[in-house]
Design a protein around this motif. Structure first.
Motif, PDB file in Angstrom:
ATOM      1  N   ILE A 188      68.043  39.950  35.570  1.00 15.65           N
ATOM      2  CA  ILE A 188      68.358  40.233  36.977  1.00 15.65           C
ATOM      3  C   ILE A 188      67.921  39.116  37.917  1.00 15.65           C
ATOM      4  CG2 ILE A 188      66.211  41.422  37.577  1.00 15.65           C
ATOM      5  CD1 ILE A 188      67.891  43.415  39.159  1.00 15.65           C
ATOM      6  N   GLY A 189      67.108  38.183  37.426  1.00 19.74           N
ATOM      7  CA  GLY A 189      66.597  37.112  38.274  1.00 19.74           C
ATOM      8  C   GLY A 189      67.663  36.369  39.077  1.00 19.74           C
ATOM      9  N   PRO A 190      68.780  35.947  38.451  1.00 19.58           N
ATOM     10  CA  PRO A 190      69.808  35.228  39.216  1.00 19.58           C
ATOM     11  C   PRO A 190      70.406  36.052  40.355  1.00 19.58           C
ATOM     12  CG  PRO A 190      70.105  34.888  36.861  1.00 19.58           C
ATOM     13  CD  PRO A 190      69.060  35.947  37.011  1.00 19.58           C
ATOM     14  N   TYR A 191      70.502  37.341  40.188  1.00 21.40           N
ATOM     15  CA  TYR A 191      71.068  38.190  41.231  1.00 21.40           C
ATOM     16  C   TYR A 191      70.095  38.354  42.399  1.00 21.40           C
ATOM     17  CZ  TYR A 191      74.641  39.278  37.801  1.00 21.40           C
ATOM     18  OH  TYR A 191      75.658  39.178  36.889  1.00 21.40           O
ATOM     19  N   ILE A 192      68.812  38.464  42.077  1.00 22.36           N
ATOM     20  CA  ILE A 192      67.801  38.510  43.139  1.00 22.36           C
ATOM     21  C   ILE A 192      67.839  37.216  43.938  1.00 22.36           C
ATOM     22  CG2 ILE A 192      65.326  38.620  43.619  1.00 22.36           C
ATOM     23  CD1 ILE A 192      66.514  41.289  42.754  1.00 22.36           C
ATOM     24  N   SER A 193      67.998  36.111  43.232  1.00 21.49           N
ATOM     25  CA  SER A 193      68.080  34.820  43.912  1.00 21.49           C
ATOM     26  C   SER A 193      69.304  34.761  44.816  1.00 21.49           C
ATOM     27  CB  SER A 193      68.138  33.691  42.871  1.00 21.49           C
ATOM     28  OG  SER A 193      68.246  32.438  43.500  1.00 21.49           O
ATOM     29  N   LYS A 194      70.430  35.257  44.345  1.00 20.54           N
ATOM     30  CA  LYS A 194      71.669  35.224  45.121  1.00 20.54           C
ATOM     31  C   LYS A 194      71.548  36.048  46.403  1.00 20.54           C
ATOM     32  CE  LYS A 194      76.600  36.332  44.807  1.00 20.54           C
ATOM     33  NZ  LYS A 194      77.694  36.829  43.922  1.00 20.54           N
ATOM     34  N   ILE A 195      70.980  37.256  46.286  1.00 18.36           N
ATOM     35  CA  ILE A 195      70.826  38.107  47.472  1.00 18.36           C
ATOM     36  C   ILE A 195      69.867  37.460  48.466  1.00 18.36           C
ATOM     37  CG2 ILE A 195      70.038  40.348  48.321  1.00 18.36           C
ATOM     38  CD1 ILE A 195      70.755  41.521  45.592  1.00 18.36           C
ATOM     39  N   GLY A 196      68.720  36.996  47.961  1.00 19.62           N
ATOM     40  CA  GLY A 196      67.711  36.419  48.847  1.00 19.62           C
ATOM     41  C   GLY A 196      68.184  35.168  49.552  1.00 19.62           C
ATOM     42  N   GLU A 197      68.868  34.301  48.824  1.00 14.77           N
ATOM     43  CA  GLU A 197      69.347  33.056  49.426  1.00 14.77           C
ATOM     44  C   GLU A 197      70.402  33.317  50.496  1.00 14.77           C
ATOM     45  OE1 GLU A 197      70.647  30.757  46.134  1.00 14.77           O
ATOM     46  OE2 GLU A 197      68.620  30.036  45.616  1.00 14.77           O
ATOM     47  N   ARG A 198      71.160  34.398  50.352  1.00 15.58           N
ATOM     48  CA  ARG A 198      72.164  34.739  51.367  1.00 15.58           C
ATOM     49  C   ARG A 198      71.503  34.971  52.719  1.00 15.58           C
ATOM     50  NH1 ARG A 198      76.372  39.655  50.430  1.00 15.58           N
ATOM     51  NH2 ARG A 198      77.192  38.134  48.946  1.00 15.58           N
ATOM     52  N   PHE A 199      70.263  35.471  52.713  1.00 12.80           N
ATOM     53  CA  PHE A 199      69.552  35.745  53.961  1.00 12.80           C
ATOM     54  C   PHE A 199      68.376  34.798  54.164  1.00 12.80           C
ATOM     55  CE2 PHE A 199      71.806  39.618  52.938  1.00 12.80           C
ATOM     56  CZ  PHE A 199      72.348  39.977  54.149  1.00 12.80           C
ATOM     57  N   ASN A 200      68.400  33.657  53.439  1.00 12.85           N
ATOM     58  CA  ASN A 200      67.410  32.585  53.616  1.00 12.85           C
ATOM     59  C   ASN A 200      65.975  33.013  53.321  1.00 12.85           C
ATOM     60  OD1 ASN A 200      69.281  30.554  54.433  1.00 12.85           O
ATOM     61  ND2 ASN A 200      69.393  31.524  56.453  1.00 12.85           N
ATOM     62  N   LEU A 201      65.787  34.018  52.461  1.00  7.54           N
ATOM     63  CA  LEU A 201      64.440  34.389  52.042  1.00  7.54           C
ATOM     64  C   LEU A 201      63.919  33.345  51.066  1.00  7.54           C
ATOM     65  CD1 LEU A 201      65.071  38.189  51.440  1.00  7.54           C
ATOM     66  CD2 LEU A 201      63.761  37.184  53.316  1.00  7.54           C
ATOM     67  N   ASN A 202      62.660  32.940  51.237  1.00 13.23           N
ATOM     68  CA  ASN A 202      62.171  31.862  50.386  1.00 13.23           C
ATOM     69  C   ASN A 202      61.798  32.352  48.983  1.00 13.23           C
ATOM     70  OD1 ASN A 202      59.499  32.803  50.300  1.00 13.23           O
ATOM     71  ND2 ASN A 202      58.801  31.448  51.923  1.00 13.23           N
ATOM     72  N   GLY A 203      61.531  31.409  48.109  1.00 12.52           N
ATOM     73  CA  GLY A 203      61.305  31.718  46.699  1.00 12.52           C
ATOM     74  C   GLY A 203      60.114  32.604  46.453  1.00 12.52           C
ATOM     75  N   TYR A 204      59.050  32.446  47.233  1.00 14.65           N
ATOM     76  CA  TYR A 204      57.868  33.283  47.041  1.00 14.65           C
ATOM     77  C   TYR A 204      58.192  34.753  47.268  1.00 14.65           C
ATOM     78  CZ  TYR A 204      54.978  29.028  47.185  1.00 14.65           C
ATOM     79  OH  TYR A 204      54.407  27.809  46.929  1.00 14.65           O
ATOM     80  N   ARG A 205      58.880  35.028  48.373  1.00 15.03           N
ATOM     81  CA  ARG A 205      59.219  36.409  48.705  1.00 15.03           C
ATOM     82  C   ARG A 205      60.127  37.010  47.627  1.00 15.03           C
ATOM     83  NH1 ARG A 205      57.490  40.651  52.036  1.00 15.03           N
ATOM     84  NH2 ARG A 205      59.274  41.801  52.886  1.00 15.03           N
ATOM     85  N   ARG A 206      61.114  36.275  47.192  1.00 13.15           N
ATOM     86  CA  ARG A 206      62.036  36.774  46.175  1.00 13.15           C
ATOM     87  C   ARG A 206      61.315  37.022  44.853  1.00 13.15           C
ATOM     88  NH1 ARG A 206      65.074  32.070  47.720  1.00 13.15           N
ATOM     89  NH2 ARG A 206      64.968  31.351  45.562  1.00 13.15           N
ATOM     90  N   ALA A 207      60.468  36.089  44.467  1.00  7.78           N
ATOM     91  CA  ALA A 207      59.734  36.235  43.206  1.00  7.78           C
ATOM     92  C   ALA A 207      58.793  37.427  43.243  1.00  7.78           C
ATOM     93  CB  ALA A 207      58.947  34.956  42.916  1.00  7.78           C
ATOM     94  N   ASN A 208      58.164  37.658  44.380  1.00  9.71           N
ATOM     95  CA  ASN A 208      57.232  38.779  44.492  1.00  9.71           C
ATOM     96  C   ASN A 208      57.947  40.119  44.434  1.00  9.71           C
ATOM     97  OD1 ASN A 208      54.981  37.115  44.671  1.00  9.71           O
ATOM     98  ND2 ASN A 208      55.139  36.925  46.896  1.00  9.71           N
ATOM     99  N   ILE A 209      59.090  40.213  45.095  1.00 11.15           N
ATOM    100  CA  ILE A 209      59.864  41.452  45.031  1.00 11.15           C
ATOM    101  C   ILE A 209      60.327  41.703  43.602  1.00 11.15           C
ATOM    102  CG2 ILE A 209      62.044  42.523  45.709  1.00 11.15           C
ATOM    103  CD1 ILE A 209      61.716  41.260  48.462  1.00 11.15           C
ATOM    104  N   LEU A 210      60.803  40.655  42.945  1.00 15.18           N
ATOM    105  CA  LEU A 210      61.286  40.782  41.574  1.00 15.18           C
ATOM    106  C   LEU A 210      60.182  41.226  40.625  1.00 15.18           C
ATOM    107  CD1 LEU A 210      63.302  40.349  39.262  1.00 15.18           C
ATOM    108  CD2 LEU A 210      62.760  37.897  39.346  1.00 15.18           C
ATOM    109  N   ASP A 211      59.057  40.540  40.679  1.00 15.28           N
ATOM    110  CA  ASP A 211      58.002  40.823  39.704  1.00 15.28           C
ATOM    111  C   ASP A 211      57.263  42.124  39.999  1.00 15.28           C
ATOM    112  OD1 ASP A 211      56.728  39.999  37.316  1.00 15.28           O
ATOM    113  OD2 ASP A 211      54.953  39.464  38.469  1.00 15.28           O
TER     114      ASP A 211
END
Length: 523
Positions: free
Chosen positions: A418-441
């Motif tokens: 699911i990692g690539p999909y989390i990245s796709k959603i987050g990048e659409r709204f300019n959320l940085n990598g830390y925030r996306r990684a924390n939500i995912l993990d």
């Protein structure tokens, strides 16, 4: 790892849980469309719920039958040649993420059994009795210690196996509630799995979101500690309200009297594992050092003999069996049923064979869902229909990560998928990598230790099933059915709640422009 984050920084996220090319479409086609590719895993989940929740049977063998039937029935929905379906099952079963989990269980099983046979449980009971740590406080203390241990070694599955084998019987003997105690162990594993820099889930969450591991761990602490603080209070309160099991006073007194402080020497064995893991050693190497030190301590201090560690039981007619019968690792047995290899190492390995088979089959079924398109369809629908603004996008990330991790039993595998999909959603709204990684993990760590079919729960349950054979006073009725522990995995539920609140309120939210790009870049 666990892989549960089970592994180490040396592993890296090279073990891709592969997905089909989006342009070419699904590689396995089903009658009824892409959604039918979820049939095998869906059938298994229904089977697991019926078996564990309705019929109260926490049998791993029964779950193996369930996933096998699901995979067989799934073939009848395949459009065209069944060969691609069968090959996809094998493709999933050979994923390194599944093998990593199995290796962690086996190594941790041997380590825990050596400490168990070396009197570590007795040492814990002696310490708790001497320090006045009663039944009410024991689950909360266990939660903290399991959290520290898992954070050090990075394998939530391995920590669960070790703590169920060691702390669980000690707590039961002291009067702690078994369901609450099991929940505390799982919660500690969640804490460490989520936070440990050497955890597979930490590594995968960082790399799939193009963020550095150190920065991810530092930014993650605020979420984890909020959940942990509330969970600790919850275990203290619940420990005072939930009574333990009735253990015969005579058996309890005998065990307490025979408990000796010398068993606590194995604290050094556990610290050796933690130290090696923190030093960057692979988890297999770290636990191997613990095994070596535990063997030495058992022999030097007379806690166990070499025959207790490994023993060959040979028949009388075996070549050289009679002449070599004086060896401390060889006995001649007349009973054909007694022929075989026994001892701590063998017992530690044998307890996880059924679980290993189950996990491989579940990963195979999950790969069918991915190759058949159900996985992609579900996530694409959520991206297009739910992620309409930044708040909804984060809620979608939380929900989709939680859902996939509830379906795919090995959390690292789910996270890679699911990692690539989390990245796709987050990048659409300019959320940085830390925030996306924390939500995912956060969701990955939590959901891997809650549901009855989750890898962490099954690992702990498999270790628990061995306890009646280890202690005369430990009866089958003391084994916790996996469905019973679901509400008491406080850290897991609270961690999910923290991220839901964070998405709603914006707590901890950071955008790409909030940090220099190189600060959140993969290294």
């Amino acid at each position: 790892m666990s892989n549960s984050g089970d592994g180490s920084a040396d592993d890296g996220p090279t073990d891709q849980f592969t997905q089909p090319d989006r342009d070419s479409g699904p590689t396995v086609e089903f009658y009824g469309g892409r959604g039918m590719s979820a049939f095998p895993i869906g059938f298994f989940i229904v089977w697991a719920i019926v078996q564990t929740a309705l019929w109260r049977i926490g049998d791993t063998g029964g779950l193996i039958v369930g996933i096998l039937i699901g995979l067989i029935l799934g073939m009848f929905f395949v459009r065209g040649n069944w060969q691609s379906y069968a090959n996809t099952i094998f493709e999933g079963m050979t994923q390194p993420v599944a093998v990593t989990a199995i290796v962690a269980w086996i190594w941790a099983g041997m380590f825990a059994q050596l400490l168990q046979d070396g009197g570590f449980v007795g040492g814990l009971v002696w310490l708790a009795d001497t320090a006045g740590i009663g039944a009410a406080l024991f689950p909360a203390i266990t939660f903290v210690l399991a959290a520290v241990f898992t954070t050090g070694i990075g394998t939530g599955y391995g920590a669960t196996v070790a703590f169920v084998g060691l702390f669980f019987p000690a707590g039961i003997l002291l009067g702690a509630n078994p369901v609450l105690l099991f929940g505390a162990i799982l919660s500690g594993a969640i804490f460490g799995d989520n936070l440990a820099p050497v955890s597979d889930t930490t590594i995968v969450s960082a790399v799939t979101q193009d963020a550095d591991i150190g920065g991810v761990v530092a930014s993650r602490f605020k979420y984890v500690i909020v959940a942990a603080a509330i969970a600790f209070v919850g275990y203290v309160v619940a420990g005072g309200m939930m009574s333990g099991l009735e253990i015969g006073a005579e058996a309890q007194a005998i065990f307490l009297e025979s408990s000796e402080a010398i068993g606590l020497v194995h604290v050094i064995s556990m610290l050796a594992v933690i130290g090696a893991a923190i030093a960057g050693r692979h988890i297999v190497e770290a636990i191997s050092w613990g095994i070596v030190i535990a063997v030495v301590f058992n022999l030097v201090f007379g806690l166990a003999s070499i025959g207790d560690i490994v023993m060959f039981n040979a028949p009388p007619d075996a070549p050289l069996s009679e002449p070599l019968a004086g060896l401390p690792i060889l006995t001649v047995v007349e009973d054909a049923d007694a022929v075989g290899v026994t001892g701590s190492l063998m017992t530690g390995v044998a307890g996880f064979l059924e679980l290993s088979i189950l996990v491989l089959l579940i990963i195979g079924a999950a790969q069918i869902m991915i190759r058949g398109g159900a996985f992609e369809s579900l996530l694409e629908w959520s991206i297009e229909n739910l992620a309409t603004n930044v708040r909804n996008a984060e809620l979608t990330m939380v929900g989709s990560a939680a859902l996939i991790n509830a379906i795919i039993t090995i959390n690292t595998a789910a996270e890679v998928a699911i990692g690539p999909y989390i990245s796709k959603i987050g990048e659409r709204f300019n959320l940085n990598g830390y925030r996306r990684a924390n939500i995912l993990d956060g969701q990955t760590a939590a959901m891997g230790y809650i549901f009855p079919w989750s890898g962490g729960v099954l690992a702990g349950y498999s270790a628990m099933q061995q306890l009646p054979g280890e202690y005369d006073w430990f009866g089958e009725s003391m084994v916790v059915t996996p469905i019973d522990v679901v509400p008491f995995v406080f850290q897991g539920w609270l961690l999910v709640a923290v991220f839901v609140v964070a998405a709603l309120t914006g707590f901890g939210r950071e955008y790409i422009i909030d940090r220099q790009s190189e600060e959140v870049a993969r290294v």
